[in-house]
Design a protein around this motif. Structure first.
Motif, PDB file in Angstrom:
ATOM      1  N   GLY A 151       0.827  -1.101   0.055  1.00 26.27           N
ATOM      2  CA  GLY A 151       0.041   0.196  -0.089  1.00 26.27           C
ATOM      3  C   GLY A 151       0.702   1.086   0.115  1.00 26.27           C
ATOM      4  O   GLY A 151       2.030   1.290  -0.165  1.00 26.27           O
ATOM      5  N   ALA A 152       0.280   2.364  -0.284  1.00 18.30           N
ATOM      6  CA  ALA A 152       0.957   3.481  -0.128  1.00 18.30           C
ATOM      7  C   ALA A 152       1.653   3.751   1.168  1.00 18.30           C
ATOM      8  O   ALA A 152       1.267   3.291   2.156  1.00 18.30           O
ATOM      9  CB  ALA A 152      -0.201   4.422  -0.328  1.00 18.30           C
ATOM     10  N   ALA A 208       8.047   1.705  -0.461  1.00 21.36           N
ATOM     11  CA  ALA A 208       6.762   1.621   0.292  1.00 21.36           C
ATOM     12  C   ALA A 208       5.837   2.572  -0.468  1.00 21.36           C
ATOM     13  O   ALA A 208       4.763   2.227  -0.735  1.00 21.36           O
ATOM     14  CB  ALA A 208       7.109   2.584   1.706  1.00 21.36           C
ATOM     15  N   ALA A 209       6.489   3.597  -1.018  1.00 16.72           N
ATOM     16  CA  ALA A 209       5.605   4.658  -2.023  1.00 16.72           C
ATOM     17  C   ALA A 209       5.029   3.930  -3.204  1.00 16.72           C
ATOM     18  O   ALA A 209       4.045   3.986  -3.530  1.00 16.72           O
ATOM     19  CB  ALA A 209       6.394   5.669  -2.567  1.00 16.72           C
ATOM     20  N   LYS A 210       5.681   2.543  -3.823  1.00 16.06           N
ATOM     21  CA  LYS A 210       5.434   2.031  -4.893  1.00 16.06           C
ATOM     22  C   LYS A 210       4.434   0.660  -4.538  1.00 16.06           C
ATOM     23  O   LYS A 210       4.198  -0.343  -5.091  1.00 16.06           O
ATOM     24  CB  LYS A 210       6.484   1.462  -5.558  1.00 16.06           C
ATOM     25  N   SER A 234       9.342   2.448   9.856  1.00 23.63           N
ATOM     26  CA  SER A 234       8.302   1.699   9.928  1.00 23.63           C
ATOM     27  C   SER A 234       7.424   2.368   8.704  1.00 23.63           C
ATOM     28  O   SER A 234       7.173   3.435   8.704  1.00 23.63           O
ATOM     29  CB  SER A 234       7.438   1.554  11.011  1.00 23.63           C
ATOM     30  N   TYR A 235       6.936   1.379   7.974  1.00 17.62           N
ATOM     31  CA  TYR A 235       5.841   1.958   6.944  1.00 17.62           C
ATOM     32  C   TYR A 235       4.578   0.812   6.864  1.00 17.62           C
ATOM     33  O   TYR A 235       4.667  -0.155   7.413  1.00 17.62           O
ATOM     34  CB  TYR A 235       6.648   1.682   5.324  1.00 17.62           C
ATOM     35  N   GLY A 236       3.541   1.464   6.125  1.00 17.20           N
ATOM     36  CA  GLY A 236       2.226   0.675   5.658  1.00 17.20           C
ATOM     37  C   GLY A 236       1.379   0.565   6.935  1.00 17.20           C
ATOM     38  O   GLY A 236       1.488   0.976   8.082  1.00 17.20           O
TER      39      GLY A 236
END
Length: 383
Positions: free
Chosen positions: A17-18, A56-58, A78-80
């Motif tokens: 996800g974004a 993460a952006a993709k 941390s992302y998402g």
């Protein structure tokens, strides 16, 4: 049901996800000589940081990562989303399914029992477990199980396993039921004459832990690994807890024929096995590495035995007694990777010469963690 690959093991310890969130933590005491020895590309804003953000952006990375050197946090992100339905984001306290990184905990338990004199590496399976056909009972040893040279393969491919495992609803049913299926296995080759990545072998190691200790495998690992290392957010969490605990990341993956990632929690076993699917945070895996390397989990000789190269794989990579090790850039790299097509990609790498630990945990399917872990490794070995 988790699917781990031999490829992820060969890539060592290896994390979409974004971008919903990014967090960074660096130690306020980080500085002096230690700071000067940290490449710019590993620091906040460096090449590794930028790569994780781009992935993460993709929608190619969702999870947490940490880079530590000699106890100092260099980079933490941390992302998402941990749970898309409830809007819970991944963060430093999020626990992730580890897939095959779990094998490191099973190996520590085996070495702990060897250290106590409760088993020997040359013990045949028949010394601890019964009900197996003669070729397995009489020929397969703990050494073979640890090094993936037993000739046993993957229990999940055995006819009937998937259907039967859907009905198991306790720790004992999951491990005993799995071992029951492995009893029906045939060896792909004579033990010691080949190499085949073996989830079945590590499940049998878990059963041996229980037999040699006189306790549940899960209780023994909880005490001798998680508690001993101070891993307060780690464990073999059951499916009901996974559903209800907002601190545990849900597994998201694109299944065959489906364009969007789905939550695949219901496809997992009631609880993980010695071969895979324990849970941990990045911080807890840092604690695990520190406890292992400092002699807290095992005495130094047994820790060295666990990490030392035993069986060659390809190039300068080797199977150890639980870990996978490789010579890169003139230094050893130890650890393990894990992957699940249901939504997990994980990597734990330790660089003892330079004092580095790199953890990448992802709740998306592979290759999630692999590009991040690979770049971190390249930067570290090139310095």
């Amino acid at each position: 049901m988790t699917t781990s690959s031999r490829r992820s093991a060969l890539r060592l310890f290896g994390a979409v996800g974004a971008v919903a969130m990014a967090t960074t933590s660096t130690s306020p005491a980080f500085g002096g000589e230690t700071a000067r020895q940290v490449p710019e590309d590993l620091r906040p804003g460096g090449a590794l940081d930028r790569l994780a953000a781009e992935l993460a952006a993709k929608d190619q990375f969702s999870g947490s990562m940490a880079v530590i050197r000699r106890g100092w946090t260099v980079l933490r992100r941390s992302y998402g989303m941990a749970n898309r339905q409830t809007g819970v984001r991944n963060g430093p306290r999020t626990s992730f399914g580890l897939a095959s990184v779990t094998k490191l905990f099973t190996a520590v338990a085996i070495h702990h029992l060897a250290q106590r004199g409760r088993l020997r590496y040359g013990d045949r399976i028949g010394a601890h477990l019964d009900g197996f056909p003669a070729p397995i009972t009489e020929m397969v040893t703990i050494h073979h199980l640890l090094t993936h040279t037993s000739g046993l393969g993957d229990f999940r491919l055995l006819p009937g396993f998937r259907e039967a495992s859907r009905h198991w609803s306790s720790h004992a049913e999951v491990l005993d039921g799995t071992v029951g299926f492995i009893r029906r296995s045939e060896l792909a080759f004579a033990p010691g004459t080949g190499n085949l990545y073996s989830n079945s072998g590590y499940c049998l190691l878990g059963a041996i832990v229980a037999a040699a200790s006189g306790r549940s495998y899960y209780d023994y690992v909880a005490e001798s690994v998680f508690d001993a290392a101070g891993m307060r957010d780690s464990g073999f969490f059951t499916k009901p807890r996974w559903r209800s605990d907002s601190r545990i990341a849900r597994p998201y993956a694109r299944l065959p024929g489906v364009s969007e990632r789905t939550d695949n929690l219901d496809e997992h076993l009631y609880v993980g096995l010695p071969a895979g699917d324990a849970f941990a945070t990045c911080a807890d895996l840092e604690r695990f590495v520190h406890a292992l390397m400092s002699g807290k989990l095992l005495t130094p000789p047994y820790a060295a035995l666990m990490l030392g190269a035993k069986v060659p794989l390809s190039g300068a990579a080797f199977v150890g007694y639980g870990a996978v090790s490789a010579l890169e850039g003139g230094q050893w790299v130890h650890g393990h990777g894990g992957g699940s097509t249901l939504g997990a990609s994980t990597s734990l790498e330790v660089f003892p010469d330079g004092g580095w630990t790199v953890v990448v945990l992802c709740n998306y399917e592979p290759p999630g963690a692999e590009p991040v872990a690979r770049l971190a490794r390249q930067i570290i070995v090139a310095q």
